[in-house]
Motif scaffolding. Structure first.
Motif, PDB file in Angstrom:
ATOM      1  N   MET A 154     -16.242 -32.634 -91.625  1.00 19.52           N
ATOM      2  CA  MET A 154     -16.961 -32.647 -90.701  1.00 19.52           C
ATOM      3  C   MET A 154     -15.850 -33.657 -89.525  1.00 19.52           C
ATOM      4  O   MET A 154     -15.579 -34.670 -90.027  1.00 19.52           O
ATOM      5  N   PRO A 155     -15.787 -33.179 -88.297  1.00 20.38           N
ATOM      6  CA  PRO A 155     -14.982 -33.934 -87.482  1.00 20.38           C
ATOM      7  C   PRO A 155     -15.567 -35.266 -87.025  1.00 20.38           C
ATOM      8  O   PRO A 155     -16.933 -35.313 -87.193  1.00 20.38           O
ATOM      9  N   ALA A 156     -14.635 -35.994 -86.789  1.00 15.36           N
ATOM     10  CA  ALA A 156     -14.744 -37.309 -86.218  1.00 15.36           C
ATOM     11  C   ALA A 156     -16.010 -37.356 -85.271  1.00 15.36           C
ATOM     12  O   ALA A 156     -16.869 -38.284 -85.162  1.00 15.36           O
ATOM     13  N   TRP A 157     -15.615 -36.748 -84.332  1.00 13.96           N
ATOM     14  CA  TRP A 157     -16.397 -36.763 -82.978  1.00 13.96           C
ATOM     15  C   TRP A 157     -17.930 -36.342 -83.063  1.00 13.96           C
ATOM     16  O   TRP A 157     -18.823 -36.696 -82.597  1.00 13.96           O
ATOM     17  N   LEU A 158     -18.086 -35.109 -84.266  1.00 15.92           N
ATOM     18  CA  LEU A 158     -19.472 -34.914 -84.560  1.00 15.92           C
ATOM     19  C   LEU A 158     -20.254 -36.043 -85.068  1.00 15.92           C
ATOM     20  O   LEU A 158     -21.551 -36.408 -85.056  1.00 15.92           O
ATOM     21  N   PHE A 159     -19.576 -36.736 -86.086  1.00 20.57           N
ATOM     22  CA  PHE A 159     -20.256 -37.823 -86.744  1.00 20.57           C
ATOM     23  C   PHE A 159     -20.506 -38.741 -85.769  1.00 20.57           C
ATOM     24  O   PHE A 159     -21.855 -39.571 -85.955  1.00 20.57           O
ATOM     25  N   LEU A 162     -21.365 -38.519 -82.630  1.00 23.92           N
ATOM     26  CA  LEU A 162     -22.380 -38.181 -81.914  1.00 23.92           C
ATOM     27  C   LEU A 162     -23.803 -38.246 -82.588  1.00 23.92           C
ATOM     28  O   LEU A 162     -24.579 -38.674 -82.072  1.00 23.92           O
ATOM     29  N   LEU A 163     -23.676 -37.777 -83.983  1.00 19.45           N
ATOM     30  CA  LEU A 163     -24.901 -38.020 -84.642  1.00 19.45           C
ATOM     31  C   LEU A 163     -25.299 -39.470 -84.918  1.00 19.45           C
ATOM     32  O   LEU A 163     -26.602 -39.687 -84.721  1.00 19.45           O
ATOM     33  N   ALA A 164     -24.383 -40.280 -85.149  1.00 16.71           N
ATOM     34  CA  ALA A 164     -24.689 -41.692 -85.095  1.00 16.71           C
ATOM     35  C   ALA A 164     -25.510 -42.429 -83.955  1.00 16.71           C
ATOM     36  O   ALA A 164     -26.384 -43.069 -83.957  1.00 16.71           O
ATOM     37  N   VAL A 165     -24.977 -41.932 -82.664  1.00 17.66           N
ATOM     38  CA  VAL A 165     -25.422 -42.218 -81.282  1.00 17.66           C
ATOM     39  C   VAL A 165     -26.807 -41.714 -81.288  1.00 17.66           C
ATOM     40  O   VAL A 165     -27.921 -42.404 -80.768  1.00 17.66           O
ATOM     41  N   PHE A 166     -27.203 -40.579 -81.788  1.00 16.36           N
ATOM     42  CA  PHE A 166     -28.299 -39.798 -81.567  1.00 16.36           C
ATOM     43  C   PHE A 166     -29.277 -40.561 -82.463  1.00 16.36           C
ATOM     44  O   PHE A 166     -30.517 -40.892 -82.065  1.00 16.36           O
ATOM     45  N   ALA A 167     -28.948 -41.025 -83.798  1.00 16.01           N
ATOM     46  CA  ALA A 167     -29.771 -41.804 -84.483  1.00 16.01           C
ATOM     47  C   ALA A 167     -30.205 -43.006 -84.215  1.00 16.01           C
ATOM     48  O   ALA A 167     -31.348 -43.693 -84.018  1.00 16.01           O
TER      49      ALA A 167
END
Length: 355
Positions: free
Chosen positions: A1-6, A8-13
């Motif tokens: 998984m790319p770092a930027w996607l990870f 983004l998911l952390a911010v959304f959580a």
């Protein structure tokens, strides 16, 4: 998984956790503190209303009126920012204040008497009127009635009579006696008590004046009538004595004249006896006035009153009969008296005609 996607998911959580957990907790705490403040204000307003109701009316009228107004204003201000629970509490407080004022007003009204109450507590008789004086029932009597309930007569010349419509009235005592005597002695002549009362009341005739209509040959008039009779008898006796003396003197003069003439003609003396002639006049018979004659006269006066509905006609008849009794002008043979109006009274048969 790319770092930027990870990332983004952390911010959304994190955002989801803040929105779904932290914000509701803050809102709940804010509501709890607001409800507590509203409850405190409602308790203060209720305490102010209780203090106003317990204070004396005369000294706290203005404060009592102001306190509820201030409480209402505070409640209104609070309700603009409060929850439905605060609004319900304010409404309950206002309703409680209104109920207390209404109960106080009803208690004050119940303690005051009215004329309607007095009609039940102290009923007035004989058309008396129930009134309230100084918060006490009383009766205002009419006519000649008096007493606490208008059940007695203030005038001794009056008597209470019961009418056919279950009401009482006053009538002269002599009139009441005349009606009772007429019903017993002269049953053919019907005297209607209710009509007689109505005629007297219509002309506003007092009980005393009614009794005067029933008065014939009072004591003073009886003495006057007896004195006139005695004077007539004395004059008649004097006239008889004078006539007897005159006749005796005339006879004596005639005898003397005859004796002288006889002496001249003859020498013998004749003895002449003088005769005294007296004229005896028979007294004129008079009509005997008995108690029943007077009772019949009273009944006749009342009969004219009720038939003609006129106090004036009955008064005229009373005066005419009184004059006839005094002058003995009633026919002693027939006992009949005829008046110009056509009225005929028979004091022997006790009949009335021509009304």
């Amino acid at each position: 998984m790319p770092a930027w996607l990870f990332a983004l998911l952390a911010v959304f959580a994190i955002v989801t956790i803040v929105v779904c957990v932290v914000v509701p907790i803050q809102v709940t705490q804010h509501r709890s503190s607001s409800s507590k403040a509203s409850a405190d204000r409602t308790s203060d307003a209720a305490a102010a209303v209780s203090t106003t109701a317990a204070a004396p009316t005369s000294s706290s009228t203005a404060p009592a009126a102001t306190a509820p107004a201030q409480s209402t204003a505070s409640a209104a201000s609070a309700s603009s920012t409060a929850t439905p629970t605060e609004t319900a509490s304010s409404t309950t407080s206002t309703t409680s204040t209104t109920t207390t004022s209404s109960a106080t007003s009803s208690a004050s009204t119940a303690s005051a008497l009215t004329s309607t109450d007095c009609e039940s507590y102290l009923p007035c008789e004989n058309n008396g009127v129930s009134v309230v004086r100084n918060n006490t029932c009383a009766c205002v009597c009419v006519g000649d009635f008096a007493g606490t309930t208008c059940s007695t007569v203030a005038n001794s010349a009056c008597a209470i009579v019961a009418l056919s419509d279950s009401q009482n009235a006053t009538l002269g005592t002599a009139v009441v006696s005349a009606i009772a005597a007429g019903a017993t002695l002269f049953p053919d002549i019907e005297l209607k008590q209710s009509v007689i009362v109505r005629v007297f009341n219509a002309s506003d005739v007092s009980c005393l004046s009614q009794n005067v209509l029933m008065t014939f040959l009072s004591k003073s008039k009886r003495r006057h009538r007896k004195r006139d009779r005695d004077d007539t008898t004395t004059k008649t006796s004097s006239a008889k004595a004078t006539t007897t003396a005159t006749v005796a003197v005339a006879d004596q003069a005639a005898t003397t004249s005859k004796t002288t003439s006889s002496t001249k003609k003859t020498s013998s003396t004749k003895t002449t006896t003088s005769k005294t002639t007296s004229t005896t006049s028979t007294p004129t018979p008079t009509f005997t006035i008995t108690n029943n004659v007077l009772r019949f006269a009273r009944v006749a006066v009342l009969d004219v009153l009720q038939t003609n509905h006129s106090v004036s006609d009955s008064s005229t008849l009373q005066k005419s009969l009184e004059n006839m009794f005094l002058k003995d002008s009633i026919d002693p043979d027939t006992g009949t008296v005829t008046f110009s109006s056509g009225l005929v009274l028979n004091f022997k048969n006790y009949t009335i005609d021509g009304i």
